[in-house]
Design an enzyme around this catalytic site. Structure first.
Site, PDB file in Angstrom:
ATOM      1  N   PRO A 598      45.036 151.847 -88.704  1.00 55.24           N
ATOM      2  CA  PRO A 598      45.761 150.778 -88.022  1.00 55.24           C
ATOM      3  C   PRO A 598      46.794 151.277 -87.017  1.00 55.24           C
ATOM      4  O   PRO A 598      47.035 150.613 -86.001  1.00 55.24           O
ATOM      5  CB  PRO A 598      46.438 150.020 -89.178  1.00 55.24           C
ATOM      6  CG  PRO A 598      45.579 150.303 -90.359  1.00 55.24           C
ATOM      7  CD  PRO A 598      45.074 151.700 -90.174  1.00 55.24           C
ATOM      8  N   GLU A 670      38.141 150.018 -75.597  1.00 53.69           N
ATOM      9  CA  GLU A 670      38.033 149.321 -74.319  1.00 53.69           C
ATOM     10  C   GLU A 670      38.213 147.813 -74.398  1.00 53.69           C
ATOM     11  O   GLU A 670      38.583 147.178 -73.416  1.00 53.69           O
ATOM     12  CB  GLU A 670      36.671 149.668 -73.690  1.00 53.69           C
ATOM     13  CG  GLU A 670      36.645 151.137 -73.271  1.00 53.69           C
ATOM     14  CD  GLU A 670      35.265 151.651 -72.926  1.00 53.69           C
ATOM     15  OE1 GLU A 670      34.985 151.783 -71.729  1.00 53.69           O
ATOM     16  OE2 GLU A 670      34.494 151.942 -73.851  1.00 53.69           O
TER      17      GLU A 670
END
Length: 720
Positions: A598, A670
């Site tokens: 995370p 992305e």
């Protein structure tokens, strides 16, 4: 800049936050990047780039330069080693851009025409700037615009299908209750990673050894072997630390020049690109001109979706900015058409740049969806939910998982979307007009064959060897966590070696495929090692090693559409006196499979969202039509979001299990940028009542659009 994240509680290494295993080395300077590794007898190369845009080299007057202090050689088309520019590269076709110093042609401004090599970098630069190159200049064309008659449809490639269609588009548009037709443009944009492109080449023990900054040393080693007609086993490429890449760090002219020079001099040669040189040598995002036609029933159901995108390419090597791909995944319609067109110009070849295709394409399509929602009198989220497909709209394949509805729901709740008045131009704080907008996001979750080795060491630790590239994503740390869970040990007992072509072939760090591809290979090897250890009577001094190759397993994957999804939300303030746009809030909610770490995942998502903000408001490379070169090819003339431009950014995710998937990991590098520019543009419309279909949304464009809107309103009032 403040960032926040939230994730489900986890018990294993995967899914828990870990600082980068190499973080201390990086912040203390112990980590050496490609331009910093010391070598005995190191020499320095400096590229000389063409000052004309098109023509032929008449002469390279290297005599005076060779007499300058420290200069060892000047390589150019008359004396450089010959290379094979007809080989089939990674994409299955030759790449003539790598054929530097092989001919006298100049195809664009900034083409490499010589390399000066000297004892020091300062000597090489001084000599390079003194080198006189004379040209026979020819007329050039660098003008990109929509509707050029010489635009053509490229052939399909393994990466881009040029055109898709189903149904009768014109009939469905004619039958639609609501029709939207609009054109959108995005400008030329450039990657500028913090670490410049740098390569050091040398011959050692009969092998070519290259220390480089790249996104995949397997790739670069293979291309260099073919280019220089070498046995692949005689080429080693190392790329231990990479300070950013974003699609730009593959094989470029500077690596080729370094290998040429070390072959001639038989001494190590380092070539480092300047910022200005990077603007012409490492690729960029093509400008786009996109035309969208949408037809819908009164309730917002799409009957027709037509997305046609035009981009540019060079006369040297064809590249397609695949801006029309987003709709092939996101929205169904009775008639569905997407098309890519190209214009060949005397410019450098574009290349992949973070979320190639999806980033500019989402600006156009997600802006158009917002405009259609306005025409239908619908909430933008409701319109998207109305057109949520059950299977992929074009391929017809099932999705491996598609949790975008949860992204809409969680994003709307967190952002306070329910309290939004949909009417534009109503909220105000003094001279600031306030607005909110949203957009959807998606990016493919592909996978590439990779090999890995995991060794149980006698001291109780484990060593993972995989030729991954850590381009700033935290790949080392991610692989340590994946291996730790597979081995059922603590993560601090795992060491990871990456960035060396001698480690065996592995997927590049690109297309958001790295972590998924490498994690799969590491998991298989670690599982096999655990089984070997269960059968053994101890660990010998050399350790016990298990190896994997995922090629066969990838070939056996079920045919599915695999993508990450997301929803972007933005709040903006627009100064009605100056035209300045300030983004006050950005929220991105994503469905991206298993989140390995995370801490670094949040960093990737926030980084992408920051780039999307920069794309929306700042980034724009301008080409001078007369010279063919850039205006302001540096980080002073090329504007981008600075710290003061970036607000509080929240990046979060929803649970996104992938049934039947061997690893459940999707890409996140992305998708963070996808949809951000559209969300901001939609928010600017909500603040001002004026649509902006051309990026970036500069203050002068805001003021001009406001003036035009006032004139139209005044004309309408007089007509009434």
């Amino acid at each position: 800049m403040t960032t926040t994240t939230r994730g489900a509680a986890v018990t294993g290494a995967v899914g828990s936050a870990h600082t980068r295993v190499e973080g201390r080395d990086k912040v203390t300077g112990a980590a050496r990047f490609s331009g910093e590794v010391p070598f005995a007898e190191l020499t320095h190369g400096w590229l000389v780039l063409s000052t004309v845009t098109r023509g032929r080299i008449r002469s390279v007057e290297d005599g005076p330069v060779l007499a300058m202090p420290g200069v060892l050689t000047v390589l150019h088309h008359e004396n450089a080693p010959r290379v094979d520019i007809d080989y089939m590269g990674m994409l299955g076709r030759p790449n003539p851009i790598l054929g530097i110093f092989q001919h006298d042609r100049v195809p664009f401004a900034g083409w490499p025409v010589a390399l000066v090599v000297a004892e020091t970098s300062e000597q090489a630069r001084e000599a390079a700037e003194a080198l006189v190159v004379r040209y026979d200049e020819e007329p050039h064309d660098v003008a990109f615009r929509a509707g050029r008659p010489d635009a053509y449809t490229p052939q399909d490639s393994p990466l881009v299908q040029a055109e898709t269609e189903k149904g009768d588009l014109e009939a469905q548009l004619a039958a639609s209750a609501v029709v939207l037709e609009a054109e959108y443009t995005t400008p030329e944009e450039h990657h500028n990673p913090m670490e410049p492109h740098a390569a050091t080449a040398r011959w050692e023990g009969g092998r070519l050894d290259v220390i480089d900054s790249n996104q995949g040393s397997t790739w670069v080693a293979g291309e260099l072997a073919q280019l220089f007609s070498l046995d692949p086993a005689s080429v080693r490429v190392r790329s231990e630390h990479v300070g950013g890449a974003f699609g730009s760090k593959g094989l470029s002219p500077h690596q080729v020049a370094a290998v040429m020079a070390t072959t001639v001099l038989q001494r190590p040669v380092r070539v480092v690109l300047t910022r200005r040189q990077m603007f012409s040598l490492i690729g960029y995002r093509s400008p786009t001109a996109q035309r969208i036609r949408l037809g819908a029933d009164a309730d917002g159901r799409l009957r027709a979706l037509d997305h046609q995108a035009q981009s540019l390419t060079s006369t040297v090597y064809e590249f397609v900015e695949s801006s029309a791909v987003l709709g092939r995944v996101m929205y169904d319609a009775d008639a569905h058409h997407t098309l890519h067109r190209l214009v060949r110009l005397d410019v450098p070849t574009p290349t992949w740049m973070r979320a190639p295709g999806e980033a500019p394409g989402s600006f156009a399509l997600e802006s158009a969806l917002d405009e259609l929602a306005e025409k239908c009198g619908m909430d933008p989220i409701a319109l998207r939910v109305r057109n949520e497909p059950g299977t992929a709209p074009v391929s017809g394949l099932p999705f491996s998982s598609r949790n975008v509805l949860a992204c809409y729901e969680e994003g709307a709740r967190r952002f306070g979307w329910a309290g939004r008045d949909p009417r534009p131009g109503l909220r105000r704080e003094g001279r600031w007009l306030l607005g909110t907008g949203m957009a959807a996001a998606t990016y493919p979750s592909g996978v590439g064959p990779s090999t890995a080795a995991v060794t149980a060491e006698p001291d109780g630790t484990f060593t993972v060897r995989i030729n991954a590239a850590d381009v700033g994503t935290g790949a080392r740390t991610a692989m340590a966590l994946v291996a730790a869970d597979a081995l059922e040990v603590e993560a601090d007992r795992v060491r990871v070696r990456i960035g060396d072509s001698d480690l065996g072939p592995a997927m590049i760090a690109g297309g958001s495929m790295g972590t998924r591809s490498w994690g799969w290979a590491v998991t298989i090897a670690a599982n096999e090692l655990r089984e070997l250890l269960a059968l053994g009577d101890g660990i010998p001094p050399e350790g016990i090693t298990a190896r994997s190759n995922t090629a066969e397993a990838i070939g056996a994957l079920a045919q599915q559409e695999r993508h990450s999804f997301g929803a972007q939300f933005a709040e903006v303030a627009v100064d009605e006196d100056t035209g300045e746009v300030r983004v006050r809030r950005l929220l991105g909610i994503f469905a991206a499979g298993t989140i390995v770490n995370p801490l670094t995942a949040r960093s990737q998502l926030v980084g992408g969202m920051t780039w999307g903000l920069s794309m929306a408001l700042h980034e724009e490379a301008v080409r001078d039509q007369a010279s063919g070169g850039h205006v302001g090819a540096d980080l002073a003339g090329y504007h981008y979001a600075a710290h003061a431009d970036v607000p509080v950014i929240e990046a979060d995710w929803v649970d996104d299990p992938v049934p039947g998937d061997p690893v459940g990991i999707k890409g996140i590098g992305e998708i963070g940028i996808v949809g951000v520019a559209a969300a901001i543009a939609n928010a600017v419309w909500h603040a001002t009542g004026v649509r902006h279909r051309n990026l970036p949304i500069r203050p002068d464009r805001v003021l001009r659009a406001a003036d035009e809107d006032r004139r139209r309103a005044a004309g309408g009032a007089r007509g009434a």
